[in-house]
Design a protein around this motif. Structure first.
Motif, PDB file in Angstrom:
ATOM      1  N   GLU A   1      37.878 -55.970 -51.963  1.00  0.00           N
ATOM      2  CA  GLU A   1      36.953 -56.182 -50.785  1.00  0.00           C
ATOM      3  C   GLU A   1      35.793 -56.686 -51.278  1.00  0.00           C
ATOM      4  O   GLU A   1      35.070 -57.798 -50.569  1.00  0.00           O
ATOM      5  CB  GLU A   1      36.772 -54.857 -49.738  1.00  0.00           C
ATOM      6  N   LEU A   2      34.965 -56.395 -52.384  1.00  0.00           N
ATOM      7  CA  LEU A   2      33.726 -56.767 -52.750  1.00  0.00           C
ATOM      8  C   LEU A   2      33.955 -58.225 -53.356  1.00  0.00           C
ATOM      9  O   LEU A   2      33.180 -58.978 -52.990  1.00  0.00           O
ATOM     10  CB  LEU A   2      33.362 -55.855 -53.865  1.00  0.00           C
ATOM     11  N   ARG A   3      34.963 -58.475 -53.951  1.00  0.00           N
ATOM     12  CA  ARG A   3      35.438 -59.872 -54.329  1.00  0.00           C
ATOM     13  C   ARG A   3      35.462 -60.856 -53.280  1.00  0.00           C
ATOM     14  O   ARG A   3      34.688 -61.897 -53.066  1.00  0.00           O
ATOM     15  CB  ARG A   3      36.569 -60.122 -55.272  1.00  0.00           C
ATOM     16  N   ALA A   4      36.082 -60.648 -52.324  1.00  0.00           N
ATOM     17  CA  ALA A   4      36.250 -61.251 -50.905  1.00  0.00           C
ATOM     18  C   ALA A   4      34.886 -61.193 -50.172  1.00  0.00           C
ATOM     19  O   ALA A   4      34.676 -62.403 -49.703  1.00  0.00           O
ATOM     20  CB  ALA A   4      37.095 -60.649 -50.023  1.00  0.00           C
ATOM     21  N   SER A   5      34.132 -60.248 -50.170  1.00  0.00           N
ATOM     22  CA  SER A   5      32.856 -60.308 -49.539  1.00  0.00           C
ATOM     23  C   SER A   5      31.951 -61.223 -50.379  1.00  0.00           C
ATOM     24  O   SER A   5      31.075 -62.045 -49.503  1.00  0.00           O
ATOM     25  CB  SER A   5      32.029 -58.996 -49.247  1.00  0.00           C
ATOM     26  N   GLU A   6      31.912 -61.388 -51.670  1.00  0.00           N
ATOM     27  CA  GLU A   6      31.196 -62.252 -52.366  1.00  0.00           C
ATOM     28  C   GLU A   6      31.795 -63.593 -52.299  1.00  0.00           C
ATOM     29  O   GLU A   6      30.914 -64.728 -52.093  1.00  0.00           O
ATOM     30  CB  GLU A   6      31.559 -62.115 -53.883  1.00  0.00           C
ATOM     31  N   LYS A   7      32.935 -63.891 -51.896  1.00  0.00           N
ATOM     32  CA  LYS A   7      33.306 -65.336 -51.643  1.00  0.00           C
ATOM     33  C   LYS A   7      32.844 -65.614 -50.407  1.00  0.00           C
ATOM     34  O   LYS A   7      32.166 -66.777 -50.149  1.00  0.00           O
ATOM     35  CB  LYS A   7      34.852 -65.300 -51.783  1.00  0.00           C
ATOM     36  N   ILE A   8      32.847 -64.827 -49.406  1.00  0.00           N
ATOM     37  CA  ILE A   8      32.355 -65.067 -48.020  1.00  0.00           C
ATOM     38  C   ILE A   8      30.684 -65.196 -48.088  1.00  0.00           C
ATOM     39  O   ILE A   8      30.325 -66.373 -47.625  1.00  0.00           O
ATOM     40  CB  ILE A   8      32.564 -63.947 -47.068  1.00  0.00           C
ATOM     41  N   GLN A   9      29.898 -64.847 -48.949  1.00  0.00           N
ATOM     42  CA  GLN A   9      28.743 -64.950 -48.845  1.00  0.00           C
ATOM     43  C   GLN A   9      28.328 -66.093 -49.841  1.00  0.00           C
ATOM     44  O   GLN A   9      27.480 -66.943 -49.231  1.00  0.00           O
ATOM     45  CB  GLN A   9      28.045 -63.790 -49.771  1.00  0.00           C
ATOM     46  N   VAL A  10      29.122 -66.518 -50.871  1.00  0.00           N
ATOM     47  CA  VAL A  10      28.818 -67.906 -51.282  1.00  0.00           C
ATOM     48  C   VAL A  10      29.147 -69.106 -50.335  1.00  0.00           C
ATOM     49  O   VAL A  10      28.299 -69.793 -50.227  1.00  0.00           O
ATOM     50  CB  VAL A  10      29.863 -68.141 -52.590  1.00  0.00           C
ATOM     51  N   GLU A  11      30.256 -68.804 -49.494  1.00  0.00           N
ATOM     52  CA  GLU A  11      30.673 -69.831 -48.438  1.00  0.00           C
ATOM     53  C   GLU A  11      29.231 -70.110 -47.527  1.00  0.00           C
ATOM     54  O   GLU A  11      28.959 -71.214 -47.305  1.00  0.00           O
ATOM     55  CB  GLU A  11      31.776 -69.575 -47.968  1.00  0.00           C
ATOM     56  N   ILE A  12      28.962 -68.944 -47.041  1.00  0.00           N
ATOM     57  CA  ILE A  12      27.727 -68.745 -45.993  1.00  0.00           C
ATOM     58  C   ILE A  12      26.573 -69.591 -46.706  1.00  0.00           C
ATOM     59  O   ILE A  12      25.906 -70.500 -46.072  1.00  0.00           O
ATOM     60  CB  ILE A  12      27.416 -67.501 -45.700  1.00  0.00           C
ATOM     61  N   GLU A  13      26.075 -69.312 -47.792  1.00  0.00           N
ATOM     62  CA  GLU A  13      24.938 -69.853 -48.473  1.00  0.00           C
ATOM     63  C   GLU A  13      25.155 -71.276 -48.736  1.00  0.00           C
ATOM     64  O   GLU A  13      24.164 -72.206 -48.754  1.00  0.00           O
ATOM     65  CB  GLU A  13      24.603 -69.383 -50.127  1.00  0.00           C
ATOM     66  N   THR A  14      26.508 -71.833 -49.155  1.00  0.00           N
ATOM     67  CA  THR A  14      26.846 -73.252 -49.439  1.00  0.00           C
ATOM     68  C   THR A  14      26.620 -74.200 -48.239  1.00  0.00           C
ATOM     69  O   THR A  14      26.020 -75.133 -48.171  1.00  0.00           O
ATOM     70  CB  THR A  14      28.125 -73.076 -49.911  1.00  0.00           C
ATOM     71  N   GLN A  15      27.038 -73.571 -47.144  1.00  0.00           N
ATOM     72  CA  GLN A  15      27.118 -74.188 -45.915  1.00  0.00           C
ATOM     73  C   GLN A  15      25.514 -74.200 -45.509  1.00  0.00           C
ATOM     74  O   GLN A  15      25.255 -75.333 -44.700  1.00  0.00           O
ATOM     75  CB  GLN A  15      27.807 -73.313 -44.793  1.00  0.00           C
ATOM     76  N   HIS A  16      24.782 -73.109 -45.562  1.00  0.00           N
ATOM     77  CA  HIS A  16      23.324 -73.313 -45.128  1.00  0.00           C
ATOM     78  C   HIS A  16      22.423 -74.082 -46.033  1.00  0.00           C
ATOM     79  O   HIS A  16      21.866 -74.940 -45.630  1.00  0.00           O
ATOM     80  CB  HIS A  16      22.709 -71.721 -45.486  1.00  0.00           C
ATOM     81  N   LEU A  17      22.916 -74.260 -47.323  1.00  0.00           N
ATOM     82  CA  LEU A  17      22.158 -75.395 -48.161  1.00  0.00           C
ATOM     83  C   LEU A  17      22.567 -76.769 -47.854  1.00  0.00           C
ATOM     84  O   LEU A  17      21.931 -77.613 -48.028  1.00  0.00           O
ATOM     85  CB  LEU A  17      22.576 -75.096 -49.748  1.00  0.00           C
ATOM     86  N   LYS A  18      23.938 -76.915 -47.437  1.00  0.00           N
ATOM     87  CA  LYS A  18      24.245 -78.172 -46.930  1.00  0.00           C
ATOM     88  C   LYS A  18      23.648 -78.691 -45.757  1.00  0.00           C
ATOM     89  O   LYS A  18      23.171 -79.706 -45.761  1.00  0.00           O
ATOM     90  CB  LYS A  18      25.894 -78.326 -46.695  1.00  0.00           C
ATOM     91  N   LYS A  19      23.478 -77.864 -44.706  1.00  0.00           N
ATOM     92  CA  LYS A  19      22.659 -78.007 -43.432  1.00  0.00           C
ATOM     93  C   LYS A  19      21.226 -78.210 -43.766  1.00  0.00           C
ATOM     94  O   LYS A  19      20.664 -79.184 -43.249  1.00  0.00           O
ATOM     95  CB  LYS A  19      22.854 -76.512 -42.751  1.00  0.00           C
ATOM     96  N   ILE A  20      20.561 -77.755 -44.801  1.00  0.00           N
ATOM     97  CA  ILE A  20      19.227 -77.946 -45.142  1.00  0.00           C
ATOM     98  C   ILE A  20      19.076 -79.357 -45.689  1.00  0.00           C
ATOM     99  O   ILE A  20      18.388 -79.956 -45.631  1.00  0.00           O
ATOM    100  CB  ILE A  20      18.623 -76.921 -46.154  1.00  0.00           C
ATOM    101  N   LEU A  21      20.146 -79.594 -46.608  1.00  0.00           N
ATOM    102  CA  LEU A  21      20.026 -80.915 -47.405  1.00  0.00           C
ATOM    103  C   LEU A  21      20.468 -82.159 -46.489  1.00  0.00           C
ATOM    104  O   LEU A  21      20.011 -83.343 -46.658  1.00  0.00           O
ATOM    105  CB  LEU A  21      20.960 -81.131 -48.579  1.00  0.00           C
ATOM    106  N   THR A  22      20.957 -81.769 -45.618  1.00  0.00           N
ATOM    107  CA  THR A  22      21.275 -82.946 -44.734  1.00  0.00           C
ATOM    108  C   THR A  22      20.201 -83.277 -43.209  1.00  0.00           C
ATOM    109  O   THR A  22      20.365 -84.436 -42.784  1.00  0.00           O
ATOM    110  CB  THR A  22      22.732 -82.803 -43.957  1.00  0.00           C
ATOM    111  N   LYS A  23      19.406 -82.484 -43.298  1.00  0.00           N
ATOM    112  CA  LYS A  23      18.328 -82.801 -42.355  1.00  0.00           C
ATOM    113  C   LYS A  23      17.276 -83.781 -42.857  1.00  0.00           C
ATOM    114  O   LYS A  23      17.017 -84.112 -43.794  1.00  0.00           O
ATOM    115  CB  LYS A  23      17.389 -81.174 -42.290  1.00  0.00           C
TER     116      LYS A  23
END
Length: 58
Positions: free
Chosen positions: A36-58
């Motif tokens: 469960e910890l590994r799965a939550s880390e993967k989700i957190q990385v995906e969230i951060e990646t999407q957030h960074l992509k959103k920032i970079l495309t502005k």
């Protein structure tokens, strides 16, 4: 007396059968927690990646 013998570890085993069962249950719970910890880390990385992509495309 049979109960006492069942609770005593044999020379080949470090733990008696009750302790082994408890250890197995603990290890299963630990494995589940780590998965469960590994799965939550993967989700957190995906969230951060999407957030960074959103920032970079502005």
């Amino acid at each position: 007396m049979a109960l006492e013998e069942a609770q005593q570890p044999s020379p080949d085993n470090f733990l008696n059968s009750e302790q082994e069962a408890l250890l197995d249950l603990y290890l299963q719970n630990l494995d589940r927690y780590l998965e469960e910890l590994r799965a939550s880390e993967k989700i957190q990385v995906e969230i951060e990646t999407q957030h960074l992509k959103k920032i970079l495309t502005k």
